[in-house]
Design a protein around this motif. Sequence first.
Motif, short mmCIF file in Angstrom:
data_model
loop_
_atom_site.label_atom_id
_atom_site.label_comp_id
_atom_site.label_asym_id
_atom_site.label_seq_id
_atom_site.Cartn_x
_atom_site.Cartn_y
_atom_site.Cartn_z
N GLU A 123 20.58 27.69 20.60
CA GLU A 123 20.73 26.68 21.55
C GLU A 123 22.05 26.86 22.20
OE1 GLU A 123 19.16 22.48 20.87
OE2 GLU A 123 19.57 23.18 18.83
N HIS A 124 22.82 27.63 21.66
CA HIS A 124 24.26 27.64 22.55
C HIS A 124 24.63 29.17 22.86
CE1 HIS A 124 24.35 23.85 19.98
NE2 HIS A 124 24.90 23.18 21.17
N TYR A 125 25.54 29.11 23.91
CA TYR A 125 26.26 30.44 24.25
C TYR A 125 27.10 30.81 22.85
CZ TYR A 125 25.04 29.70 29.24
OH TYR A 125 24.31 29.31 30.15
N SER A 126 27.30 32.21 22.75
CA SER A 126 28.07 32.67 21.41
C SER A 126 29.03 33.71 22.17
CB SER A 126 27.13 33.10 20.33
OG SER A 126 26.23 34.05 20.71
N ASN A 127 29.90 34.18 21.07
CA ASN A 127 30.58 35.21 21.31
C ASN A 127 29.88 36.78 20.93
OD1 ASN A 127 30.55 34.72 18.55
ND2 ASN A 127 32.68 35.58 18.25
N LEU A 128 28.78 36.57 21.22
CA LEU A 128 27.74 37.88 20.57
C LEU A 128 28.59 39.30 21.05
CD1 LEU A 128 25.30 38.88 19.44
CD2 LEU A 128 24.04 39.07 21.94
N GLU A 129 28.86 39.29 22.25
CA GLU A 129 29.79 40.60 22.67
C GLU A 129 31.05 40.35 23.43
OE1 GLU A 129 27.07 43.09 24.79
OE2 GLU A 129 25.96 43.75 22.77
N LEU A 130 31.73 39.26 22.81
CA LEU A 130 32.98 38.76 23.39
C LEU A 130 33.90 38.91 22.26
CD1 LEU A 130 34.49 37.36 26.03
CD2 LEU A 130 34.07 35.30 24.48
N ASN A 131 35.16 39.35 22.67
CA ASN A 131 36.23 39.32 21.79
C ASN A 131 37.17 38.16 22.29
OD1 ASN A 131 39.00 39.54 20.39
ND2 ASN A 131 38.58 41.51 20.09
N ILE A 132 36.89 36.87 21.23
CA ILE A 132 37.69 35.73 21.65
C ILE A 132 39.15 35.77 21.87
CG2 ILE A 132 37.93 33.29 21.06
CD1 ILE A 132 35.13 33.22 19.94
N GLU A 133 39.67 36.74 21.07
CA GLU A 133 41.11 36.75 20.89
C GLU A 133 41.52 37.44 22.32
OE1 GLU A 133 41.26 37.71 16.75
OE2 GLU A 133 40.95 35.54 17.53
N THR A 134 41.01 38.46 22.80
CA THR A 134 41.47 39.33 23.97
C THR A 134 40.99 38.71 25.10
OG1 THR A 134 39.64 40.79 23.96
CG2 THR A 134 41.95 41.25 22.55
N GLY A 135 39.60 38.09 25.12
CA GLY A 135 38.60 37.58 26.23
C GLY A 135 38.13 38.71 26.70
N GLU A 136 37.94 39.82 26.04
CA GLU A 136 37.35 40.94 26.52
C GLU A 136 36.11 41.17 25.96
OE1 GLU A 136 40.56 43.88 26.62
OE2 GLU A 136 41.39 43.01 28.17
N ARG A 137 35.32 42.13 26.47
CA ARG A 137 34.15 42.56 25.86
C ARG A 137 34.24 42.91 24.40
NH1 ARG A 137 28.91 45.21 28.28
NH2 ARG A 137 27.59 45.41 26.22
N GLY A 138 33.40 42.50 23.56
CA GLY A 138 33.32 43.06 22.22
C GLY A 138 32.13 43.60 21.79
N SER A 139 31.86 43.79 20.60
CA SER A 139 30.58 44.55 20.18
C SER A 139 29.99 43.77 19.14
CB SER A 139 31.07 46.00 19.41
OG SER A 139 30.06 46.33 18.57
N TYR A 141 28.11 44.36 17.01
CA TYR A 141 28.14 45.06 15.42
C TYR A 141 29.21 44.56 14.45
CZ TYR A 141 24.75 47.87 17.65
OH TYR A 141 23.45 48.24 18.43
N THR A 142 30.64 44.27 15.28
CA THR A 142 31.60 43.77 14.57
C THR A 142 31.41 42.52 13.75
OG1 THR A 142 32.52 42.72 16.52
CG2 THR A 142 33.40 45.04 16.09
N LEU A 143 30.48 41.87 14.24
CA LEU A 143 30.10 40.44 13.76
C LEU A 143 29.89 40.49 12.15
CD1 LEU A 143 27.98 38.73 16.49
CD2 LEU A 143 30.34 38.37 16.03
N VAL A 144 29.10 41.73 11.63
CA VAL A 144 28.57 41.76 10.39
C VAL A 144 29.29 43.04 9.74
CG1 VAL A 144 26.49 40.69 10.57
CG2 VAL A 144 26.55 42.76 11.22
N GLU A 145 30.02 43.85 10.44
CA GLU A 145 30.54 45.43 9.78
C GLU A 145 31.46 44.91 8.56
OE1 GLU A 145 31.93 48.33 12.51
OE2 GLU A 145 31.83 49.80 10.97
N GLN A 146 32.48 44.19 8.89
CA GLN A 146 33.35 43.83 7.83
C GLN A 146 32.77 43.28 6.59
OE1 GLN A 146 36.44 44.96 7.86
NE2 GLN A 146 36.68 43.71 5.68
N LEU A 147 31.80 42.31 6.91
CA LEU A 147 31.14 41.77 5.81
C LEU A 147 30.23 42.74 4.90
CD1 LEU A 147 29.44 38.54 7.58
CD2 LEU A 147 31.91 38.76 6.40
#
Length: 470
Positions: A123-139, A141-147
């Motif tokens: 229902e909401h927008y998310s940081n799916l491919e956004l690095n919130i810290e830098t405001g730049e494009r993220g990946s 896969y990083t959302l689960v890789e560390q876990l």
Amino acid sequence: MEEDKQRRLRALPAVHEVLARLEAEAEFGPFLTNKRSLPRIKHCVRQLLQKARENVYSNTSDWGEDVEAELWPWLIDELYQALANPETNLRRVINATGVVLHTNCGRALLAPEIARFVAAQAEHYSNLELNIETGERGSRYTLVEQLLCELSGAEAAMVVNNNAAAVLLMMNTFALGKEVVVSRGELVEVGGSFRIPEVLKAGGAKLVEVGSTNKTWYRDYEDAISTETALLLKVHTSNYRLEGFTHAVAGAELVELGEKRGIPVMEDLGSGSFFDGISLGFPPEPTVQQTVKAGLDLVTFSGDKLLGGPQAGIIVGKRCFIDRLKTNQLTRALRIDKLTLAALEGTLRMYLNGEGGEIPVWRMLSYSSQELKAKAEELKTVLEPSKTISVEIREDVSQVGGGAWPTVNLPTWVCSVRPKQGSVNELEKFLRLGPAAILTRIQKDWILFDVRTLLDGDIEDIAQRINDWK
Ligand SMILES: *Cc1c(COP(=O)(O)O)cnc(C)c1O
């Protein structure tokens, strides 16, 4: 007779005539114009006319020409309402089969709190491919890789659509046009006519089979290695067990061979679990952690089998190999969507928080006999007032399903029901065709409700349906 039919068919109005009639109805003038879609109304009119024609052909009633004109709007309205509120195609099923990972019924269930997390992401927008810290494009896969790295002990991880996609990607990345050595005892069919050898071929790899169905030795692999060999692949045959006169080469031994010859070694672990099942009294299955520790370069497994999460293909292993997978263009075609990622993150966090045992698959696998008996008694109590059936409880066995622990029979309690009128097959069908499809097991003259896979609220729904039986 035939003449009569012809006359009645001719008497049926055309679609535009019915529409004109509707418009002429003072009462139903607004019916057409008031926020309703004309194409859908036309569709209903056609349906109604078709029904009228069928009635004439089958001679079941004189319905059609004789139906008073003023009834047509009401009948069309009824059809319209039914179309506006269709029963969905994907529906709830009450799984009383006791098969925990029922592939036909969507395999693993998510824990309710994770399902809510998924719904919120939808229902909401998310940081799916956004690095919130830098405001730049993220990946994504990083959302689960560390876990995944924390849980498995691997250096790196990535996820794709399902385990078949993981194997395909692995082949396409490392073995395109090259040879992959696999034991004949591990060329499994996974169900739905999906076969490992076919996936290897689809990924562009040439399969080199070694050993025999029941025995494969280290030297078989050694002899099969050529300048064309790109990979040594181990496939965990989780969905069947070879017993007796057998031999397979352990992952660790293959790793040693791979290192000696400079060839990567990978394993399709199939179900893939973070728990070995020993505490539940199951024959131990190699866990993801153990497989990673054995030194395999890449390990793949499913997200919705014993992991208890969403459909996904998880790949863990050495960073240099994972990095190469990530740059393969196929990755885009096999990528995992945001709702799946949400479900997977939620599931992995439960393991990390020490709540893995609360994941529905593991809850269902670890019920005690007393819990199951109490639930079967509860079901019996609500079914007993029904005069049309006999009911009793007894011990039986359930299956894990999903190709995991195929030889394990889980002791369970079932509520068995026998119809006083009609056959068990009729009752089975009646249950299956209810508002929520109720799936059961048939055993001789009895219908078994295995309570292991029932959820909160299922017992009431079963009682209601049984109440409507004859
Ligand atoms: C189940 C299984 C697969 C397929 O996994 P999906 O996630 O359903 O694509 C592949 N290999 C093995 C050994 C399996 O058991």
